[in-house]
Design a protein around this motif. Structure first.
Motif: not given
Length: 420
Positions: A26-45
């Protein structure tokens, strides 16, 4: 403006154009994608892989299900992948609701969902509907009030005179009384949390019926303050028998206020976001089905952690933690659940079983059962694992491993399916 993206486990999310959104891409907007990347980094830590980042435009979700709400208004609904074939979102959503209700031991008033379209509503709106349904029942029974001490200055006596403070007053304030009295108020931790959850629901819901009902109930709580510290208020939630009728709504407040244990998304942004690890949902679902099937005949324990793989310098090391232990009379079964789509047709003589999983079960049998008894591996039932049970694997004449599948579309599973 809010947009909703519906996918399932291991789906790809991308900012690149796609012909049409599916459950697997699925396609998501740029702002949602950036937020997911930041969220994923928090989870990975914290050791939790939310997704794998394939490129700056593409990421692949892991095996978490639930709902994510980004600050830009994008709502990402992640559903279970219970088959490799393309399936409808309604079917996967219905499965997720059933897993949540059973594994979290939630009593949902399904009678209120007479309309089929409302019953098939998105997960976020379903959570909100369940919360509002419980709150409506609670308000009909009445909120719990409590006496609270108030100290103030007044021109008349009320309650108890604070003599110590009164004696320290200047002569010019001799006409003012320092009093201490009790007020019977609803301002307590449980009610403050309910008010905060209701305010969050009013802002988040996009369902007309939910919006109307939420604002009607909010008007009844206008004089009640919101919680300034939800974490502290949840710790103060009373378990007194007088608040027994508050127990059902606590879990929904935790969902709404991002305090729930499965995986609440927290931080500066506080949208309604709740994720569940599918392995834990499946494990809890099987455990609850076993408890229902066994009743008073035996006991079911989860995450048993009493044995170690070996001893070192007189201490146990490498703790063993099987998912489920079943005890009926003098018989014991050690069970492990695996949220994997096992392909028994194309898996060869071992049916596609993981060698690591089988070694793990051998360790459980050796240490937990003293190499005598029954071990059980449980997988979800699907088209390529249609059997209820495979032929047993024998570690020794006294220790065997059974491999079962559980049909998630069956409301009640018989005990005979799990134990002989």
């Amino acid at each position: 403006m809010t947009s909703t993206v519906v996918v399932r486990e291991y789906a790809y999310l991308t900012t690149a154009p796609v012909t049409a959104n599916t459950l697997d891409r699925a396609h998501i907007c740029e702002s949602a994608f950036r937020w997911l990347v930041e969220l994923g980094q928090q989870f990975r830590r914290n050791g939790l892989p939310l997704f794998e980042l394939d490129s700056h435009k593409l990421l692949r979700l892991d095996n978490y299900v639930g709902v994510l709400e980004s600050p830009c208004g994008t709502v990402i609904e992640v559903l279970p992948k219970h088959t490799t074939e393309e399936t409808s979102s309604a079917e996967a959503r219905s499965l997720l609701k059933r897993l949540i209700k059973t594994s979290m031991q939630i009593s949902v008033r399904e009678a209120d969902f007479a309309n089929v379209q409302r019953f098939e509503m998105p997960i976020r709106e379903w959570l909100i509907t369940c919360f509002l349904s419980e709150l409506e029942v609670l308000l009909k029974r009445g909120l719990q009030f409590d006496y609270q001490v108030r100290e103030e200055e007044a021109r008349f006596l009320r309650g108890q005179l604070n003599i110590t403070k009164q004696l320290r007053e200047s002569p010019g304030k001799a006409h003012v009384f320092n009093i201490r009295h009790d007020l019977f108020l609803p301002d307590r931790a449980e009610n403050r949390l309910i008010k905060s959850a209701l305010v969050a629901v009013c802002a988040a819901t996009h369902d007309n019926d939910n919006w109307r009902l939420a604002h009607e109930m909010l008007s009844q709580l206008l004089q009640l303050p919101e919680s300034s510290d939800p974490r502290a208020d949840f710790k103060s939630w009373s378990t007194d028998r007088l608040l027994t009728h508050y127990r059902p709504i606590k879990l929904w407040c935790e969902f709404i206020l991002n305090q729930h244990l499965p995986l609440a998304v927290s931080g500066g942004w506080h949208g309604i976001s709740v994720l569940f690890p599918m392995e834990r949902l499946f494990e809890n679902y099987v455990a609850e089905q076993l408890r229902k099937a066994i009743g008073d005949k035996g006991a079911v324990r989860t995450q048993l952690a009493t044995e170690h793989l070996c001893q070192h310098k007189g201490k146990g090391v490498f703790k063993l933690r099987p998912d489920i232990e079943v005890v009926i009379g003098d018989k014991r079964w050690i069970m492990d659940t695996k949220w994997k789509l096992l392909d028994v047709y194309n898996g060869g003589p071992t049916y596609g079983l993981s060698e690591r999983d089988v070694y793990q079960m051998l360790a459980y049998g050796t240490r937990c059962l003293d190499s005598k008894g029954e071990l059980v591996l449980i997988y979800p039932h699907w088209d390529l694992f249609p059997y209820t049970q495979l032929d047993a694997f024998h570690f020794s004449p006294t220790l065997r491993l059974n491999v079962l599948s559980v049909d998630l579309n069956i409301e009640v599973i018989s005990l005979e399916q799990f134990v002989d």
